[in-house]
Scaffold this active site. Sequence first.
Site, PDB file in Angstrom:
ATOM      1  N   TYR A 126       1.026  -1.397   0.491  1.00 42.14           N
ATOM      2  CA  TYR A 126      -0.403   0.023   0.020  1.00 42.14           C
ATOM      3  C   TYR A 126       0.234   0.989  -0.228  1.00 42.14           C
ATOM      4  O   TYR A 126       0.467   2.054  -0.635  1.00 42.14           O
ATOM      5  CB  TYR A 126      -0.896  -0.447   1.446  1.00 42.14           C
ATOM      6  CG  TYR A 126      -1.415   1.401   1.237  1.00 42.14           C
ATOM      7  CD1 TYR A 126      -2.338   1.905   0.611  1.00 42.14           C
ATOM      8  CD2 TYR A 126      -1.040   2.438   2.793  1.00 42.14           C
ATOM      9  CE1 TYR A 126      -2.855   2.984   0.764  1.00 42.14           C
ATOM     10  CE2 TYR A 126      -1.921   2.999   3.236  1.00 42.14           C
ATOM     11  CZ  TYR A 126      -2.831   3.956   1.920  1.00 42.14           C
ATOM     12  OH  TYR A 126      -3.263   5.307   2.066  1.00 42.14           O
ATOM     13  N   LYS A 177     -15.644   0.922   7.440  1.00 46.95           N
ATOM     14  CA  LYS A 177     -13.791   0.845   7.844  1.00 46.95           C
ATOM     15  C   LYS A 177     -13.545  -0.296   8.211  1.00 46.95           C
ATOM     16  O   LYS A 177     -12.611  -1.249   7.959  1.00 46.95           O
ATOM     17  CB  LYS A 177     -12.760   2.094   7.783  1.00 46.95           C
ATOM     18  CG  LYS A 177     -12.821   2.806   6.680  1.00 46.95           C
ATOM     19  CD  LYS A 177     -11.770   4.057   7.274  1.00 46.95           C
ATOM     20  CE  LYS A 177      -9.932   4.083   7.284  1.00 46.95           C
ATOM     21  NZ  LYS A 177      -9.435   4.250   7.112  1.00 46.95           N
TER      22      LYS A 177
END
Length: 310
Positions: free
Chosen positions: A140, A178
């Site tokens: 990421y 999330k």
Amino acid sequence: MIIVTGGAGFIGSNIVKALNDKGITDILVVDNLKDGTKFVNLVDLNIADYMDKEDFLIQIMAGEEFGEIEAIFHEGACSSTTEWDGKYMMDNNYQYSKELLHYCLEREIPFLYASSAATYGGRTSDFIESREYEQPLNVYGYSKFLFDEYVRQILPEANSQIVGFRYFNVYGPREGHKGSMASVAFHLNTQLNNGESPKLFEGSDGFKRDFVYVGDVADVNLWFWENGVSGIFNLGTGRAESFQAVADATLAYHKKGSIEYIPFPDKLKGRYQAFTQADLTNLRKAGYDKPFKTVAEGVTEYMAWLNRDA
């Protein structure tokens, strides 16, 4: 029209809210609502249109027009630091961003995008927007770093605004979807409301992060758009505070509970940032001079929002 990718997500929906607060509603939200729970982030907001991310990308790559676009806020990405599918991550965070960037450059549309403090990797000092300080720990962070590097090559020749924000530890309203990636404040609040003891890792008074309130993040985005400044900027408070401080503010709001300390998991050892603190030199030099909320201020405001129907 203003386009917000990831507009049903955490930071994207807060940018939509900030635009609404300025009376702007001609907004196209682009997102992937396969996770249908994200719709709640848009329920109280006013937008002109919604488009699925895949359909949007096809139209962007075909060079189709969307009418007069005033800006694109590109918040859409895979933001999971525990996702290790590199192809998926690079397609989502790197290739998609490049397509959008070139679309904007050709039409001189301001392009404001989400980078990340994950570009700095495991360092514990000198969080400075410069190559020698950047060494991401996961794919990421690498996807965000590589796009920043790509932008750096283009910035000197660009005829329109390009600005990237390296978000530090953002927390606040509209992050409930999330799950495990939501902020510590969110999880502590949920545990308290479920009658559980709120949990922190052992040593959490020593783990310090730059926790930045999402309302401040949205404000910075809009200020840069309104002022046309380009570059790559850290977006934190410039103050590291402990996870313990987040817990203290949460307990102070609820006026109950005590922290249960749990062992630090082996799987996170060596992959866990023990300290982050944004260097705001460049952000301040660019002209943004507003103060950022402290953990005590931001968490208190967030708790009031989370428990507004209680």
